[in-house]
Design an enzyme around this catalytic site. Structure first.
Site, PDB file in Angstrom:
ATOM      1  N   HIS A  71      20.713  -8.826 -15.604  1.00  0.00           N
ATOM      2  CA  HIS A  71      20.035  -9.654 -14.591  1.00  0.00           C
ATOM      3  C   HIS A  71      19.845 -11.084 -15.071  1.00  0.00           C
ATOM      4  O   HIS A  71      19.604 -11.341 -16.246  1.00  0.00           O
ATOM      5  CB  HIS A  71      18.706  -9.034 -14.152  1.00  0.00           C
ATOM      6  CG  HIS A  71      17.637  -8.972 -15.204  1.00  0.00           C
ATOM      7  ND1 HIS A  71      16.709  -9.973 -15.381  1.00  0.00           N
ATOM      8  CD2 HIS A  71      17.321  -8.020 -16.113  1.00  0.00           C
ATOM      9  CE1 HIS A  71      15.872  -9.638 -16.341  1.00  0.00           C
ATOM     10  NE2 HIS A  71      16.227  -8.454 -16.812  1.00  0.00           N
ATOM     11  N   ASP A 188      15.683 -12.083 -22.143  1.00  0.00           N
ATOM     12  CA  ASP A 188      15.614 -10.997 -21.172  1.00  0.00           C
ATOM     13  C   ASP A 188      15.848 -11.614 -19.782  1.00  0.00           C
ATOM     14  O   ASP A 188      14.939 -12.189 -19.212  1.00  0.00           O
ATOM     15  CB  ASP A 188      14.239 -10.343 -21.268  1.00  0.00           C
ATOM     16  CG  ASP A 188      13.950  -9.319 -20.192  1.00  0.00           C
ATOM     17  OD1 ASP A 188      14.895  -8.837 -19.550  1.00  0.00           O
ATOM     18  OD2 ASP A 188      12.759  -9.020 -19.990  1.00  0.00           O
ATOM     19  N   GLU A 222      15.550  -8.201 -10.709  1.00  0.00           N
ATOM     20  CA  GLU A 222      15.154  -7.141 -11.629  1.00  0.00           C
ATOM     21  C   GLU A 222      13.697  -7.251 -12.027  1.00  0.00           C
ATOM     22  O   GLU A 222      12.981  -6.242 -12.124  1.00  0.00           O
ATOM     23  CB  GLU A 222      16.048  -7.180 -12.878  1.00  0.00           C
ATOM     24  CG  GLU A 222      15.909  -5.949 -13.785  1.00  0.00           C
ATOM     25  CD  GLU A 222      14.786  -6.030 -14.788  1.00  0.00           C
ATOM     26  OE1 GLU A 222      14.461  -4.994 -15.409  1.00  0.00           O
ATOM     27  OE2 GLU A 222      14.207  -7.131 -14.964  1.00  0.00           O
ATOM     28  N   GLU A 223      13.228  -8.463 -12.278  1.00  0.00           N
ATOM     29  CA  GLU A 223      11.865  -8.645 -12.781  1.00  0.00           C
ATOM     30  C   GLU A 223      10.796  -8.247 -11.768  1.00  0.00           C
ATOM     31  O   GLU A 223       9.628  -8.085 -12.134  1.00  0.00           O
ATOM     32  CB  GLU A 223      11.642 -10.095 -13.221  1.00  0.00           C
ATOM     33  CG  GLU A 223      12.479 -10.532 -14.419  1.00  0.00           C
ATOM     34  CD  GLU A 223      12.081  -9.867 -15.726  1.00  0.00           C
ATOM     35  OE1 GLU A 223      11.139  -9.031 -15.711  1.00  0.00           O
ATOM     36  OE2 GLU A 223      12.697 -10.156 -16.758  1.00  0.00           O
ATOM     37  N   ASP A 242      20.442  -4.522 -20.800  1.00  0.00           N
ATOM     38  CA  ASP A 242      19.211  -5.310 -20.771  1.00  0.00           C
ATOM     39  C   ASP A 242      18.724  -5.446 -22.210  1.00  0.00           C
ATOM     40  O   ASP A 242      19.425  -5.078 -23.154  1.00  0.00           O
ATOM     41  CB  ASP A 242      18.188  -4.617 -19.871  1.00  0.00           C
ATOM     42  CG  ASP A 242      17.198  -5.574 -19.227  1.00  0.00           C
ATOM     43  OD1 ASP A 242      16.794  -6.552 -19.898  1.00  0.00           O
ATOM     44  OD2 ASP A 242      16.816  -5.347 -18.069  1.00  0.00           O
ATOM     45  N   HIS A 322       8.973 -11.002 -22.933  1.00  0.00           N
ATOM     46  CA  HIS A 322       8.187 -11.716 -21.917  1.00  0.00           C
ATOM     47  C   HIS A 322       7.326 -12.818 -22.533  1.00  0.00           C
ATOM     48  O   HIS A 322       6.360 -13.260 -21.918  1.00  0.00           O
ATOM     49  CB  HIS A 322       7.327 -10.755 -21.097  1.00  0.00           C
ATOM     50  CG  HIS A 322       8.121  -9.986 -20.086  1.00  0.00           C
ATOM     51  ND1 HIS A 322       7.527  -9.217 -19.102  1.00  0.00           N
ATOM     52  CD2 HIS A 322       9.458  -9.880 -19.881  1.00  0.00           C
ATOM     53  CE1 HIS A 322       8.470  -8.666 -18.350  1.00  0.00           C
ATOM     54  NE2 HIS A 322       9.657  -9.068 -18.811  1.00  0.00           N
TER      55      HIS A 322
END
Length: 345
Positions: A71, A188, A222-223, A242, A322
């Site tokens: 993603h 990510d 995706e998030e 991922d 994150h």
């Protein structure tokens, strides 16, 4: 195959994509960029209605398709209030946390009037003034966006073109060290997008046609949980490429490829996890099999949408997910090699 060439290509592609702001829902420019890169490699990508990029890498057997997903959407913020003092309150997009963006530079992308720079700061941010600085819990009620413009009230902000619903994008601060570490926000999952571009280049360079159809889907939501809700009709297996989690009680490091056996959505397909693990062991790749209790991937959206497929999750180890993330070129290589070997098995 000259790995140094492909490693350099993957890092360059990752850096270029990281430079494009793309929080979930604002991914059009990133999608155009990714599609153009696949076209430059000789493929014919399609852009989905959700600004995903779908491309077939070739393959003879169209009844047993394999879908590789990564993603390009990231965390971000959105203006939800223009305060009376000219500061902005934001609501998070995806799993953005206030304590992880405090003091970060950012860009407010207005719908009509361009981009305005700012910084995320604790309210009353000076330690020489705020005696409760250390005791204040960081939330999106206590961390605000300070615009780099001479604004004194909400009307001044509105005159700049800022409105509720405008996106707030945070600086990635990308850096690659001589020792091979890759540091940036949003590895990510833009690092895995770079890996799949590298794999697509490898197939073209080596003039390899896979035995079965291989698709790549670079998703855009995706998030927020629904990026993988579409797959080609002949897909029988899907591997989400991922990030691999790195932290206490986990085996994965930044220099490994992660094979996830179970995450918050439940276990991954046993046979597929076993096959991936056996390949990694046979090739003597640096890998770890882990369970991630606070993780979800594109493939869960695929299953929730009702698709009858086998599913797996792999990726390079990424520390401080994150947040300001870190991986390593060794983890990139191990992931690349696992993808390559699985497709060719």
């Amino acid at each position: 195959m000259n790995w140094n060439e492909y490693g350099a290509f993957i890092i360059e592609e990752t850096k270029n994509l990281l430079a494009i702001d793309s929080p979930s829902g604002m991914t059009k420019k990133a999608a155009e960029h990714v599609a153009a890169r696949f076209e430059a490699l000789g493929y014919a990508p399609q852009t989905t209605r959700k600004d995903g990029v779908l491309v077939c890498l070739g393959g003879r057997d169209r009844e047993n398709g394999l879908l590789l997903e990564a993603h390009m959407d990231t965390l971000g913020g959105m203006v939800c209030q223009i305060k009376a003092n000219g500061r902005l309150k934001i609501t998070p997009i995806g799993g953005l946390r206030a304590e992880n963006v405090e003091t970060e530079n950012c860009r407010v992308v207005t719908k009509f009037d361009g981009v305005i720079e700012g910084t995320a700061q604790l309210i009353n941010a000076s330690t020489h003034v705020n005696e409760k600085y250390a005791d204040t819990q960081r939330t999106f009620d206590t961390v605000e966006i300070v615009l780099d413009e001479p604004v004194a009230d909400a009307e001044d902000v509105k005159k700049l073109g800022v409105r509720t619903g405008d996106y707030v994008c945070f600086e990635p601060r990308t850096r690659v060290t001589q020792s091979g570490y890759i540091k940036s926000r949003f590895l990510d999952d833009k690092l895995s997008v770079g890996i799949l571009l590298g794999y697509a280049k490898y197939l073209k360079d080596e003039q390899i046609t896979p035995e079965r159809a291989v698709y790549v889907h670079i998703t855009s939501f995706e998030e927020v949980g629904h990026g993988g809700a579409f797959v080609p009709a002949d897909t029988r297996e899907m591997i989400s490429v991922d990030m691999g989690c790195v932290g206490d009680d986990l085996g994965c490091t930044e220099r490994m490829v992660s094979i996830c056996a179970k995450d918050s959505g439940g276990p991954y397909n046993y046979d597929l996890v076993t096959t991936l693990s056996n390949i990694a062991r046979e090739l003597k790749l640096d890998y770890a099999i882990d369970v991630y209790p606070h993780y979800g991937s594109d493939v869960e959206a695929t299953l929730s949408a009702g698709y009858d497929i086998r599913h797996g999750l792999i990726g390079p180890g990424v520390y401080a997910s994150h947040n300001y993330e870190r991986s390593h070129i060794d983890g990139v290589r191990n992931t690349f090699e696992l993808v390559r070997a699985y497709v060719q098995r």
